[in-house]
Design an enzyme around this catalytic site. Sequence first.
Site, mmCIF file in Angstrom:
data_model
loop_
_atom_site.group_PDB
_atom_site.id
_atom_site.type_symbol
_atom_site.label_atom_id
_atom_site.label_comp_id
_atom_site.label_asym_id
_atom_site.label_seq_id
_atom_site.Cartn_x
_atom_site.Cartn_y
_atom_site.Cartn_z
ATOM 1 N N SER A 1 51.886 -12.808 -29.244
ATOM 2 C CA SER A 1 51.159 -14.061 -29.399
ATOM 3 C C SER A 1 52.091 -15.271 -29.301
ATOM 4 O O SER A 1 52.683 -15.523 -28.262
ATOM 5 C CB SER A 1 50.396 -14.034 -30.724
ATOM 6 O OG SER A 1 49.470 -15.076 -30.816
ATOM 7 N N LYS B 1 49.866 -9.745 -26.321
ATOM 8 C CA LYS B 1 48.703 -10.403 -26.934
ATOM 9 C C LYS B 1 48.723 -11.870 -26.513
ATOM 10 O O LYS B 1 49.228 -12.740 -27.218
ATOM 11 C CB LYS B 1 48.728 -10.292 -28.449
ATOM 12 C CG LYS B 1 47.501 -10.933 -29.109
ATOM 13 C CD LYS B 1 47.657 -11.009 -30.604
ATOM 14 C CE LYS B 1 46.474 -11.746 -31.237
ATOM 15 N NZ LYS B 1 46.440 -13.181 -30.859
ATOM 16 N N ASP C 1 60.851 -18.670 -18.304
ATOM 17 C CA ASP C 1 60.394 -19.179 -17.013
ATOM 18 C C ASP C 1 61.043 -20.504 -16.639
ATOM 19 O O ASP C 1 61.157 -20.840 -15.454
ATOM 20 C CB ASP C 1 58.869 -19.341 -17.023
ATOM 21 C CG ASP C 1 58.149 -18.018 -16.856
ATOM 22 O OD1 ASP C 1 58.827 -16.975 -16.807
ATOM 23 O OD2 ASP C 1 56.903 -18.013 -16.783
#
Length: 535
Positions: free
Chosen positions: A383, A408, A394
């Site tokens: 999460s 999740k 990224d």
Amino acid sequence: MTFSLAHYQINTMLKYILIATAIVLISGCTTVGDRSITRAYSPVIVDGLDVSFMGAVIKQGFEEIRERALYEPSINELFAGALDELGSIGEEASFSIKAGRIFLRIGEDLPIDLGKAPKDDLPLWSRAMIDVVLAARRESEPFHQAEPEDFYTAMFNGALSRLDEFSRYADRENAARNRLLRDGVIGLGIRVIKADDGALVQSIVKDGPAAEVGILIGDMIITANGIMLAEKSLPDIRRSLEGRSEGPITLTIKRKGELELLTIKAQRKLVVPDTVTSQVVNGVAELHIKSFNQRTALAVEDALFEAKDEAASGLRGLILDLRGDPGGLLNQAIKVADLFLEHGSITQLHGRHPRSNQSYKAVRGDIADGLPIVIIVDGRAASAAEILTAALQDNHRAIVIGTVTLGKGSVQTIIRLPNNGEISLTWSRAAAPSGVGLHGLGILPDICLSGEISPAGEVISHLFISPNPMVAARPQWLNPPRGSDEEVISLRRECPAEMRTNVALDIEVARRIVSDPELLRVVTPDRGAQIAIKP
């Protein structure tokens, strides 16, 4: 063969008018996030239950589910799930819908016809559920003994189970505990366990009320404001130490090595549980983030500044240990990511409700001044922890090591109901800055440690002499198959998820990577300018 009894049919026009009127009065002024009743209403008591209030809770809860769920739910399917779970209150009770009618069966008795099942009509279904509860209370002793919270828990969790595995209902008591974990607890800032003599202090929140007055780990709290704790259950002990409002408390404490009992006066205050622990090892700041509550971003910032002061020769790098982190508050994960990014996307959220669609970008300013960052994750990192990891990975701001994360990528909105219970409802999905959805897929680390038990030196040497399989796997990870669970499972096998919370190897590998400029160049050959590799 079935039969119908008139006294089980609580559906006369007068009763419906009473319940419908009460529902309107109660829910007319409520708002998501703080469901308070601001208008007076007249209770309607039937068989010991305030059916007007129960109707308001049921109607409001299901309305919010219908409006905010990630995918538009079937009203009939939601209430079918509610009926299924409602049967769990009575050991031999079960509910069914046949030929458009609702039936109750107790053990081997003949089914009882409870009336027509509404069709895609939420207000009628809400009233029908009151009829169902009242009928079951007359027929079944467990139902008659059940509290309203038992009915809410069964109904909402039964309905939510038809949506996804992460949506759930918390009753009034558990919801209050959840709010305290998110927002803080009025208390002393200690964790205790029950012992023969009272409450044994296991941990103390840094700078909390207990720490301020000198309470120590291992202290035995005998009394709190004159109340003997040895005679109390653990929940009652917690209630004695915590409070609804800030104020003084007097404790009697037995301390190891002291012959006499100590009397300590403390002040209950709002205490937000610690979620960040830190240390500096050979010029590397190591921060372990256990979860995300309202103070996590501030705690990370404070920990890094303290680490800078502690490192006499300056910091060489930073490790964020997210192993075992189940997530928590989304806004805190976003704030932590923003602490270390000069620019770039942090995450995008996509859902059905207009307010569930959000995009978050970094604001200029990196408190680590470009220091190399290594993030450690495992199969339980989930999460908010995954959103933070994806944002820094990224944007080429951090190297990620460990295993594939839980996957999740769903975001829940918290809906507070008039009874002060809460529905945690999945209403959006999170995407990494690359645009890849996190749900079901998770994060692929840059260096995989799944199943790794070799000494850290061997792991590091292997990075120099062999191609990194994660480099070959990443392009496919950034373009995952759509609608194919098997292919996603196959992708996750590239670095199988493991629980590695206490594996010392992971932290040692992270230390070596973040401290060695040459190794950093090996593991980040194509990384951009957000990482400053220092000589």
